[in-house]
Design a protein around this motif. Structure first.
Motif, PDB file in Angstrom:
ATOM      1  N   TYR A  14      41.548  46.438  45.960  1.00  0.00           N
ATOM      2  CA  TYR A  14      41.408  46.501  44.593  1.00  0.00           C
ATOM      3  C   TYR A  14      41.359  47.356  43.450  1.00  0.00           C
ATOM      4  CZ  TYR A  14      43.069  42.103  46.284  1.00  0.00           C
ATOM      5  OH  TYR A  14      43.491  40.891  47.355  1.00  0.00           O
ATOM      6  N   TRP A  15      40.346  48.180  43.607  1.00  0.00           N
ATOM      7  CA  TRP A  15      39.435  49.321  42.672  1.00  0.00           C
ATOM      8  C   TRP A  15      40.662  50.287  42.957  1.00  0.00           C
ATOM      9  CZ3 TRP A  15      36.468  50.084  38.284  1.00  0.00           C
ATOM     10  CH2 TRP A  15      35.489  48.044  38.977  1.00  0.00           C
ATOM     11  N   TRP A  62      44.543  49.095  41.287  1.00  0.00           N
ATOM     12  CA  TRP A  62      44.524  48.856  39.968  1.00  0.00           C
ATOM     13  C   TRP A  62      43.645  49.317  38.305  1.00  0.00           C
ATOM     14  CZ3 TRP A  62      48.551  46.486  39.241  1.00  0.00           C
ATOM     15  CH2 TRP A  62      49.193  45.089  40.514  1.00  0.00           C
ATOM     16  N   THR A  63      42.682  50.564  39.298  1.00  0.00           N
ATOM     17  CA  THR A  63      42.052  51.647  38.496  1.00  0.00           C
ATOM     18  C   THR A  63      42.033  52.831  38.724  1.00  0.00           C
ATOM     19  OG1 THR A  63      40.131  51.934  39.771  1.00  0.00           O
ATOM     20  CG2 THR A  63      40.608  49.618  38.460  1.00  0.00           C
ATOM     21  N   THR A  96      40.482  48.571  33.897  1.00  0.00           N
ATOM     22  CA  THR A  96      42.263  48.524  35.187  1.00  0.00           C
ATOM     23  C   THR A  96      43.194  49.717  34.041  1.00  0.00           C
ATOM     24  OG1 THR A  96      42.596  46.666  33.805  1.00  0.00           O
ATOM     25  CG2 THR A  96      42.306  46.492  35.830  1.00  0.00           C
ATOM     26  N   THR A 104      44.859  43.382  31.959  1.00  0.00           N
ATOM     27  CA  THR A 104      45.075  43.067  32.984  1.00  0.00           C
ATOM     28  C   THR A 104      44.244  41.012  32.965  1.00  0.00           C
ATOM     29  OG1 THR A 104      45.404  44.567  34.424  1.00  0.00           O
ATOM     30  CG2 THR A 104      45.055  43.000  35.564  1.00  0.00           C
ATOM     31  N   VAL A 162      42.727  38.772  34.954  1.00  0.00           N
ATOM     32  CA  VAL A 162      41.577  38.525  36.226  1.00  0.00           C
ATOM     33  C   VAL A 162      41.120  37.194  36.979  1.00  0.00           C
ATOM     34  CG1 VAL A 162      39.653  40.591  37.572  1.00  0.00           C
ATOM     35  CG2 VAL A 162      40.835  41.373  35.509  1.00  0.00           C
TER      36      VAL A 162
END
Length: 617
Positions: A75-76, A79-80, A283, A287, A289
């Motif tokens: 996820y990191w 999205w980042t 992000t 976003t 979250v």
């Protein structure tokens, strides 16, 4: 170790040379009902653990390849723009030790990305690039105590901090769940680091059993000080309570802060607040979250990895393909990245930019408010991420009986949301509603049929039905349902039936040709071709196609706290069937124009002015 940013807006807003703590090592849950193996596992040997410290006996090995111990690398990366993550920890002891950083991929294959061997007390730092996790995978630690006991503390996962770290506010709405709400606020107040990153805690009390009178709340209020804002207002449901938090946080002159919407009756994990806030600060675009939901009565189990909505059939809470569902997180790990359509508001962070861009929620009282807001945000360019390894515990949905006043709001609001964000297929939905109501009628759930019809009728009354935020609708549906005896729950031991005449009837296998079975059961019910006498039906057998074979049934409520008594009523069935035909004809004829009305009124309904009116401000 490098200087780290743990909470709040740093001095002068400049943190370019420092790091942001995005996850801490937590080794014990906030409640004894939670299995501590969700935080850290002893893979070999034994030891002791406290909230942020774990001790290993000689020869022991621990792993943080657990629900709360893993770092959601996939996820990191997705999205980042974070390029690497660093984990630091303090080891205290005299003997030799080994610390490994371990990674997985989408299939769960394990690989070691870094190892540090040492002896005696020392600080350990390991780093991993975030470049092999797009579709799935996570990171965790494995630590061995070789020849002497040792202790581990100050475990912190960190990333290069942004120029500015934004604080977060928390909004909790409650209605006569004072004890639960007080515990939730106390959990937030109990963690000093989380307290530091929180700007404001809004407690919106809509009931008459006041949270402020509970000793636990008073203690938490002393700890939180002027960060706590306690607000009273009429009962406007979850939509009104959560919107109040967004309303206050986005007021002119308020500090720019994201807002975490949080249910009052959850078991709160404060670490989840830190993780949601850290992720939202990193992000690429603002976003939403969301936290995942674990079951409160079965605390090892995850509800679902990520959810979406099917507006064509007006069904929310739909599992995203490949997402985990009703899964023990002691036995399973979420390796695959799954992308949510929305996140329910048991705990969900809403960025300030989203509120500024799309306004406040729709005043629909309860049910589908979170779905609608997630859809509207996505249309405006703001996605939702349901973050693994960040969760709260919420009441298990399957312990709530479907035959409840909430069905009214679910039906009405699903149509409102469908109107706002899609073109309703009135023919298909008419067939769908007719099938549902027919099943309720043959299953002798006349109150549930009434509840569904009332939801459709009030939708067709147009946007004016939302004028008071749901206060009148709530009172009306409770009054209407009270006319149907099977909506009343009785204590199993004192229910007004002759227990000596009752015998249990179990269901066989689910029949095929369901449409044909429905027609047959309806005719049998109508002409009285059913088994007479009183029967008892356990919850697991309470299918319409089974109950409809009888004339009089005592059915266990899904909550297991009592029973419902269903009895064949030909007059009620006939009345409701005629009403169904008329309502669905009206729905097919009027829904397109009504839907256009909701869409045209959307800006007014979600405006600060409308909510200020409802709040009496």
């Amino acid at each position: 170790m490098p200087e780290q940013v743990k909470a709040g807006v740093p001095e002068n807003g400049q943190v370019s040379s420092r790091r942001l703590v995005v996850q801490r090592g937590v080794f014990v849950g906030m409640s004894p009902i939670v299995n501590d193996d969700l935080y850290v596992e002893f893979r070999q040997g034994s030891g002791q653990r406290t909230r942020h410290r774990v001790s290993l006996d000689k020869g022991a090995r621990i792993s943080t390849n657990t629900y709360f111990g893993r770092f959601a690398a996939s996820y990191w990366q997705r999205w980042t723009t974070v390029e690497d993550v660093q984990v630091s920890l303090r080891i205290e002891g005299e003997g030799r030790h080994r610390t490994r950083m371990v990674a997985s991929d989408i299939a769960g294959h394990r690989r070691i990305v870094g190892t540090v061997d040492g002896s005696g007390s020392s600080d350990v730092v390991l780093t991993s690039s975030l470049d092999k996790f797009v579709d799935g995978g996570a990171l965790w630690l494995e630590i061995d105590a070789a020849n002497e006991p040792l202790s581990i503390e100050k475990v912190e996962w960190s990333v290069a901090a942004p120029d500015l770290v934004r604080p977060v506010s928390v909004a909790i709405c409650t209605f006569n769940r004072a004890a639960d709400c007080a515990e939730t606020v106390a959990a937030l107040a109990s963690d000093a680091t989380v307290r530091d990153l929180i700007s404001t805690v809004y407690v919106v009390d809509q009931g008459n059993d006041l949270v402020k009178d509970r000793p636990r709340f008073v203690e938490a209020a002393d700890t939180l000080g002027d960060k706590l804002q306690y607000l009273r207002q009429p009962n406007l449901g979850g939509a009104g309570g959560f919107s109040r938090g967004l309303f206050e946080a986005s007021a002119d002159g308020a500090d720019l802060a994201d807002v975490i919407l949080m249910d009052d009756d959850i078991l709160c994990e404060p670490e989840t607040v830190l993780r949601l806030n850290a992720f939202a600060n990193m992000t690429v675009e603002p976003t939403l979250v969301g936290a995942q939901m674990m079951y409160l009565l079965n605390p090892d189990y995850l509800n679902v990895g990520a959810e979406d909505v099917d507006l064509r059939t007006l069904r929310h809470g739909q599992r995203v393909p490949k997402a985990l569902l009703n899964t023990s997180m002691l036995k399973k790990r979420q390796e695959r990245r799954v992308d949510a359509g929305y996140n329910a508001w048991w705990t969900c962070l809403i960025p300030a930019e989203v509120v500024r861009s799309i306004g406040l929620p729709v005043p629909i009282f309860f049910q589908w408010d979170d779905v609608e807001y997630g859809i509207r945000a996505r249309k405006a360019g703001f996605v939702t991420v349901t973050l693994p390894n960040a969760a709260v515990w919420h009441a298990d949905f399957y312990w709530k009986d479907f035959d409840d006043w909430a069905r009214y709001f679910s039906t009405r609001n699903s149509l409102v949301v469908g109107s706002l964000h899609s073109d309703l297929d009135t023919k298909a939905l008419s067939r769908q509603f007719f099938r549902q109501i027919a099943e309720y009628l043959v299953g002798m759930q006349y109150g549930l049929a009434f509840t569904t019809l009332k939801g459709i009728e009030d939708f067709l009354d147009g946007p004016d039905t939302l004028r008071d935020g749901g206060i009148e609708a709530m009172a009306s549906i409770r009054t209407g349902r009270a006319k149907y005896s099977e909506t009343v729950k009785h204590d199993a031991a004192t229910a007004p039936v002759a227990s000596n005449e009752m015998h249990t009837q179990r269901a066989g296998g689910e029949p095929s040709l369901m449409r044909l079975i429905l027609v047959k059961r309806a005719l049998d019910q109508w002409f009285g071709r059913v088994q007479g006498g009183l029967v008892n039906i356990p919850r697991e057998d309470a299918h319409w196609w089974h109950i409809s074979k009888f004339d009089h049934a005592v059915v266990t409520d899904a909550s297991q706290s009592g029973v419902r008594i269903r009895r064949r009523d030909k007059v009620a069935a006939r009345t409701l069937l005629i009403r169904t035909v008329k309502v669905l004809r009206r729905f097919r004829e009027q829904a397109p124009a009504v839907s256009a009305g909701y869409r045209s009124e959307m800006p007014r309904l979600t405006s600060r002015e409308n909510w200020a009116r409802l709040y009496g401000k």
